[in-house]
Write a protein that holds these residues in place. Structure first.
Motif, PDB file in Angstrom:
ATOM      1  N   PHE A   3       0.836  -1.202   0.000  1.00  0.00           N
ATOM      2  CA  PHE A   3       0.000   0.000   0.000  1.00  0.00           C
ATOM      3  C   PHE A   3       0.871   1.251   0.000  1.00  0.00           C
ATOM      4  O   PHE A   3       0.624   2.196  -0.746  1.00  0.00           O
ATOM      5  CB  PHE A   3      -0.912  -0.019   1.233  1.00  0.00           C
ATOM      6  N   PHE A   4       1.894   1.262   0.840  1.00  0.00           N
ATOM      7  CA  PHE A   4       2.757   2.442   0.939  1.00  0.00           C
ATOM      8  C   PHE A   4       3.570   2.658  -0.334  1.00  0.00           C
ATOM      9  O   PHE A   4       3.805   3.787  -0.741  1.00  0.00           O
ATOM     10  CB  PHE A   4       3.668   2.337   2.164  1.00  0.00           C
ATOM     11  N   GLY A   5       3.971   1.563  -0.970  1.00  0.00           N
ATOM     12  CA  GLY A   5       4.674   1.675  -2.247  1.00  0.00           C
ATOM     13  C   GLY A   5       3.787   2.284  -3.314  1.00  0.00           C
ATOM     14  O   GLY A   5       4.219   3.132  -4.098  1.00  0.00           O
ATOM     15  N   ASP A   6       2.517   1.856  -3.330  1.00  0.00           N
ATOM     16  CA  ASP A   6       1.556   2.413  -4.288  1.00  0.00           C
ATOM     17  C   ASP A   6       1.334   3.901  -4.039  1.00  0.00           C
ATOM     18  O   ASP A   6       1.285   4.702  -4.972  1.00  0.00           O
ATOM     19  CB  ASP A   6       0.208   1.684  -4.202  1.00  0.00           C
ATOM     20  N   MET A   7       1.212   4.270  -2.768  1.00  0.00           N
ATOM     21  CA  MET A   7       0.985   5.670  -2.427  1.00  0.00           C
ATOM     22  C   MET A   7       2.194   6.520  -2.803  1.00  0.00           C
ATOM     23  O   MET A   7       2.051   7.645  -3.291  1.00  0.00           O
ATOM     24  CB  MET A   7       0.682   5.827  -0.927  1.00  0.00           C
ATOM     25  N   MET A   8       3.384   5.983  -2.601  1.00  0.00           N
ATOM     26  CA  MET A   8       4.599   6.724  -2.960  1.00  0.00           C
ATOM     27  C   MET A   8       4.670   6.922  -4.473  1.00  0.00           C
ATOM     28  O   MET A   8       5.000   8.010  -4.948  1.00  0.00           O
ATOM     29  CB  MET A   8       5.839   5.981  -2.461  1.00  0.00           C
ATOM     30  N   ASN A   9       4.336   5.890  -5.235  1.00  0.00           N
ATOM     31  CA  ASN A   9       4.337   6.017  -6.695  1.00  0.00           C
ATOM     32  C   ASN A   9       3.319   7.041  -7.165  1.00  0.00           C
ATOM     33  O   ASN A   9       3.589   7.832  -8.071  1.00  0.00           O
ATOM     34  CB  ASN A   9       4.071   4.661  -7.347  1.00  0.00           C
ATOM     35  N   LYS A  10       2.138   7.050  -6.554  1.00  0.00           N
ATOM     36  CA  LYS A  10       1.121   8.042  -6.915  1.00  0.00           C
ATOM     37  C   LYS A  10       1.619   9.451  -6.613  1.00  0.00           C
ATOM     38  O   LYS A  10       1.423  10.370  -7.400  1.00  0.00           O
ATOM     39  CB  LYS A  10      -0.183   7.779  -6.162  1.00  0.00           C
ATOM     40  N   GLY A  11       2.257   9.622  -5.468  1.00  0.00           N
ATOM     41  CA  GLY A  11       2.785  10.931  -5.095  1.00  0.00           C
ATOM     42  C   GLY A  11       3.861  11.403  -6.062  1.00  0.00           C
ATOM     43  O   GLY A  11       3.886  12.562  -6.467  1.00  0.00           O
ATOM     44  N   LEU A  12       4.746  10.496  -6.454  1.00  0.00           N
ATOM     45  CA  LEU A  12       5.798  10.857  -7.406  1.00  0.00           C
ATOM     46  C   LEU A  12       5.221  11.193  -8.771  1.00  0.00           C
ATOM     47  O   LEU A  12       5.682  12.119  -9.440  1.00  0.00           O
ATOM     48  CB  LEU A  12       6.827   9.731  -7.519  1.00  0.00           C
ATOM     49  N   ASN A  14       2.212  12.411  -9.313  1.00  0.00           N
ATOM     50  CA  ASN A  14       1.553  13.714  -9.193  1.00  0.00           C
ATOM     51  C   ASN A  14       2.574  14.840  -9.240  1.00  0.00           C
ATOM     52  O   ASN A  14       2.348  15.869  -9.876  1.00  0.00           O
ATOM     53  CB  ASN A  14       0.749  13.796  -7.897  1.00  0.00           C
ATOM     54  N   LEU A  15       3.703  14.657  -8.571  1.00  0.00           N
ATOM     55  CA  LEU A  15       4.758  15.659  -8.584  1.00  0.00           C
ATOM     56  C   LEU A  15       5.298  15.852  -9.999  1.00  0.00           C
ATOM     57  O   LEU A  15       5.483  16.971 -10.464  1.00  0.00           O
ATOM     58  CB  LEU A  15       5.884  15.257  -7.634  1.00  0.00           C
ATOM     59  N   ASP A  17       3.729  15.242 -12.806  1.00  0.00           N
ATOM     60  CA  ASP A  17       2.693  15.903 -13.599  1.00  0.00           C
ATOM     61  C   ASP A  17       2.671  17.407 -13.325  1.00  0.00           C
ATOM     62  O   ASP A  17       2.528  18.216 -14.239  1.00  0.00           O
ATOM     63  CB  ASP A  17       1.316  15.308 -13.308  1.00  0.00           C
ATOM     64  N   THR A  18       2.823  17.773 -12.052  1.00  0.00           N
ATOM     65  CA  THR A  18       2.833  19.189 -11.683  1.00  0.00           C
ATOM     66  C   THR A  18       4.024  19.894 -12.308  1.00  0.00           C
ATOM     67  O   THR A  18       3.898  20.999 -12.838  1.00  0.00           O
ATOM     68  CB  THR A  18       2.872  19.342 -10.145  1.00  0.00           C
ATOM     69  N   GLN A  19       5.188  19.256 -12.257  1.00  0.00           N
ATOM     70  CA  GLN A  19       6.385  19.854 -12.843  1.00  0.00           C
ATOM     71  C   GLN A  19       6.229  20.010 -14.353  1.00  0.00           C
ATOM     72  O   GLN A  19       6.612  21.033 -14.915  1.00  0.00           O
ATOM     73  CB  GLN A  19       7.615  19.006 -12.527  1.00  0.00           C
ATOM     74  N   ASP A  20       5.655  19.008 -15.005  1.00  0.00           N
ATOM     75  CA  ASP A  20       5.451  19.081 -16.448  1.00  0.00           C
ATOM     76  C   ASP A  20       4.480  20.200 -16.818  1.00  0.00           C
ATOM     77  O   ASP A  20       4.705  20.932 -17.782  1.00  0.00           O
ATOM     78  CB  ASP A  20       4.929  17.745 -16.990  1.00  0.00           C
ATOM     79  N   SER A  21       3.404  20.344 -16.056  1.00  0.00           N
ATOM     80  CA  SER A  21       2.428  21.382 -16.373  1.00  0.00           C
ATOM     81  C   SER A  21       3.008  22.767 -16.116  1.00  0.00           C
ATOM     82  O   SER A  21       2.747  23.706 -16.861  1.00  0.00           O
ATOM     83  CB  SER A  21       1.130  21.176 -15.592  1.00  0.00           C
ATOM     84  N   MET A  22       3.835  22.905 -15.069  1.00  0.00           N
ATOM     85  CA  MET A  22       4.466  24.201 -14.776  1.00  0.00           C
ATOM     86  C   MET A  22       5.457  24.554 -15.887  1.00  0.00           C
ATOM     87  O   MET A  22       5.509  25.696 -16.334  1.00  0.00           O
ATOM     88  CB  MET A  22       5.177  24.140 -13.428  1.00  0.00           C
ATOM     89  N   LYS A  23       6.209  23.575 -16.345  1.00  0.00           N
ATOM     90  CA  LYS A  23       7.171  23.820 -17.431  1.00  0.00           C
ATOM     91  C   LYS A  23       6.433  24.234 -18.702  1.00  0.00           C
ATOM     92  O   LYS A  23       6.849  25.173 -19.390  1.00  0.00           O
ATOM     93  CB  LYS A  23       7.998  22.557 -17.684  1.00  0.00           C
TER      94      LYS A  23
END
Length: 68
Positions: A3-12, A14-15, A17-23
């Motif tokens: 579960f924690f591995g899945d959550m970490m992958n989702k967080g990464l 999302n990060l 995606d945010t960096q790509d959209s900001m760029k």
């Protein structure tokens, strides 16, 4: 995967995606004049949505790159 591995992958993801959209937003704003960028960077009438915040932040970053 745990579960924690899945959550970490989702967080990464999302990060990333945010960096790509900001760029992408910064690339779009590169062609704006300094006055337009200053207006966008301080425009609070657009609200506090994520898109509005990202646009203001990207405008500030472009201005910073230009030495303002």
């Amino acid at each position: 995967m745990s579960f924690f591995g899945d959550m970490m992958n989702k967080g990464l993801n999302n990060l990333r995606d945010t960096q790509d959209s900001m760029k992408a937003e910064m690339e779009r704003l590169e062609f704006y004049s300094d006055e337009e960028l200053k207006s966008i960077a301080t425009d609070t009438s657009a609200g506090n949505s994520t898109n509005a915040k990202n646009r203001r932040t990207a405008a500030r970053m472009v201005l910073k790159q230009r030495g303002y």
